[in-house]
Design a protein around this motif. Structure first.
Motif, PDB file in Angstrom:
ATOM      1  N   GLY A   1      39.002  41.328 100.955  1.00  0.00           N
ATOM      2  CA  GLY A   1      39.240  42.565  99.852  1.00  0.00           C
ATOM      3  C   GLY A   1      39.462  43.959 100.648  1.00  0.00           C
ATOM      4  O   GLY A   1      39.233  43.963 102.185  1.00  0.00           O
TER       5      GLY A   1
ATOM      6  N   PRO B   1      34.340  42.298  99.029  1.00  0.00           N
ATOM      7  CA  PRO B   1      33.872  41.927  97.622  1.00  0.00           C
ATOM      8  C   PRO B   1      32.855  42.812  97.010  1.00  0.00           C
ATOM      9  O   PRO B   1      31.934  43.241  97.810  1.00  0.00           O
ATOM     10  CB  PRO B   1      33.931  40.457  97.593  1.00  0.00           C
TER      11      PRO B   1
ATOM     12  N   ALA C   1      38.938  44.405  92.793  1.00  0.00           N
ATOM     13  CA  ALA C   1      39.199  44.128  94.174  1.00  0.00           C
ATOM     14  C   ALA C   1      38.569  45.210  95.180  1.00  0.00           C
ATOM     15  O   ALA C   1      38.347  44.617  95.974  1.00  0.00           O
ATOM     16  CB  ALA C   1      40.567  43.703  94.446  1.00  0.00           C
TER      17      ALA C   1
ATOM     18  N   LEU D   1      39.826  40.293  91.917  1.00  0.00           N
ATOM     19  CA  LEU D   1      39.387  39.010  92.766  1.00  0.00           C
ATOM     20  C   LEU D   1      39.030  38.146  91.305  1.00  0.00           C
ATOM     21  O   LEU D   1      38.199  38.335  90.540  1.00  0.00           O
ATOM     22  CB  LEU D   1      38.045  39.134  93.372  1.00  0.00           C
TER      23      LEU D   1
ATOM     24  N   TYR E   1      42.627  36.388  94.961  1.00  0.00           N
ATOM     25  CA  TYR E   1      43.192  37.784  94.570  1.00  0.00           C
ATOM     26  C   TYR E   1      44.240  37.756  94.066  1.00  0.00           C
ATOM     27  O   TYR E   1      45.448  36.884  94.561  1.00  0.00           O
ATOM     28  CB  TYR E   1      43.047  38.447  95.851  1.00  0.00           C
TER      29      TYR E   1
ATOM     30  N   GLN F   1      47.530  40.989 100.128  1.00  0.00           N
ATOM     31  CA  GLN F   1      46.724  41.836 100.992  1.00  0.00           C
ATOM     32  C   GLN F   1      47.515  41.683 102.210  1.00  0.00           C
ATOM     33  O   GLN F   1      48.227  40.868 102.770  1.00  0.00           O
ATOM     34  CB  GLN F   1      45.314  41.487 101.018  1.00  0.00           C
TER      35      GLN F   1
END
Length: 391
Positions: free
Chosen positions: A164, A168, A197, A217, A237, A241
């Protein structure tokens, strides 16, 4: 002087809350309950010069639960709120581990709104829906038998905890979420959640994040609760990312999907001669290894309740954990001139007992390959946790 004033004010507020909680507890007809728990740790870390450096830190939990049906007539609904107050040093700055050594350590001392959710009963206790600020580790990827151990990997697997934009929705900062659970406390169950997220709540610099710019998430878990508990889960997710190593053509980090799976089991092992029981647990998790330093990890241990017949509150626990470094994390360490290890490993042994109103818990940890470095000396961590619960 400022620190002394802050601690004096904190102590006065704490005593007021204790008084209030006692008053609430005397009236069993109240549709809501209040509880408070205070924990203080003193942690000594074996530094490179083989001497112990010490850090002190603490955590205050303030929790309110209310039956909204009795309060307002909202049938089948309840509300839960929790506030955290954290102060103190950062012992992991001395240890240099990737996974941490103390589960109440925070990067910034603050007062935070940790949880605030409403739960609606959908089918006479067979299904519930929660919405609001939510700690995913309160129900997902959790084993009760690991609850006495202090090292953070025993709370939730590092391959998920390190994901994250800023971690998270777990201690100490949560996020807005919706969670649906089907099943009762005993027997089979299934649960799914969608969680912002970006974890950020009141008490964090930006407050509660409501933009959802980083996506959500998604996590699901199914299992069986009973004397033996089995569960498996998966998480992902919905937005890509930053990759920890691979670059895009424009020179920025490539974007990739963070995802993983996990499984866990815990069961009663045997009855102790003192009249207590031993319960064991094991957990394993895997992740993509592209968006986090960990490609997976595992934890295992045993909890003994009532170690001594004359000490009904005595507990003993032992646990081991290992965070597996991804190939990309190892390559990044090599680029920096270091010799990476394949995993960071930890061992913990702890004992807890109640002395009057206090619960006292000495703790010992050993960490190998701290920071993912093969050349790192074994880190020795000694600690003492003192806590008091006021219900």
């Amino acid at each position: 002087m400022l620190i002394m004033h802050r601690r004096a004010a904190f102590g006065a507020a704490f005593l007021a809350l204790v008084t209030a909680s006692t008053a609430f507890a005397q009236d069993e007809q109240e549709p809501w309950t209040f509880s408070a728990a205070y924990t203080a740790d003193v942690i000594g870390v074996d530094a490179r010069d083989r001497s112990l450096d010490w850090r002190a830190l603490d955590n205050l939990d303030l929790v309110v639960d209310a039956d909204l049906e009795r309060l307002t007539g909202w049938r089948g609904a309840r509300v839960h709120g929790a506030v955290l107050v954290n102060n103190g040093g950062e012992p992991n700055a001395l240890a240099g581990t990737l996974q941490g050594i103390d589960n109440i350590e925070v990067g910034d001392a603050a007062v935070r709104l940790f949880e605030l959710w409403i739960e609606q009963d959908l089918a006479d206790g067979r299904a519930t829906l929660r919405t609001g600020l939510y700690d995913l580790n309160s129900e997902f990827y959790a084993t009760d038998a690991a609850g006495l151990l202090i090292a953070p990997p025993f709370g939730i697997g590092s391959e998920l905890a390190s994901t994250g934009p800023n971690g998270p929705s777990i201690f100490p900062s949560t996020a807005l979420a919706a969670r649906l659970r089907i099943g009762r406390e005993e027997g089979g169950y299934g649960q799914v959640a969608a969680i912002n997220a970006r974890a950020s709540t009141l008490g964090d610099p930006d407050g509660i994040d409501t933009d959802m710019d980083d996506g959500v998430l998604l996590i699901g878990e199914a299992g069986w609760n009973g004397p033996t508990r089995l569960a498996a889960g998966t998480w992902r997710y919905d937005r890509a990312q930053d990759d920890i190593r691979t670059l895009a053509p424009d020179g920025n980090p490539a974007r990739t999907t963070a995802q993983g799976i996990y499984a866990l089991a815990e069961t009663d092992l045997f009855q102790t001669p003192a009249g207590g029981n031993a319960r064991g647990f094991v957990r394993v998790g895997l992740s993509d290894g592209d968006t986090t330093d960990f490609s997976g990890g595992w934890q295992a241990g045993v909890l003994l309740n009532q170690v001594w017949a004359s000490r009904p509150d005595s507990q003993f626990s032992i646990g081991v954990h290992e965070g597996l470094l991804s190939d990309k994390a190892q390559a990044n360490l090599r680029d920096g001139g270091d010799r990476p290890a394949s995993a960071e490993q930890g061992f913990e042994i702890t004992y807890s007992d109640r002395i009057g109103p206090l619960t006292v818990q000495p703790d010992l940890q050993l960490i190998r390959n701290a920071g993912g470095l093969r050349s790192a000396d074994t880190v020795v961590v000694v600690g003492l946790r003192v806590s008091v619960a006021l219900d």
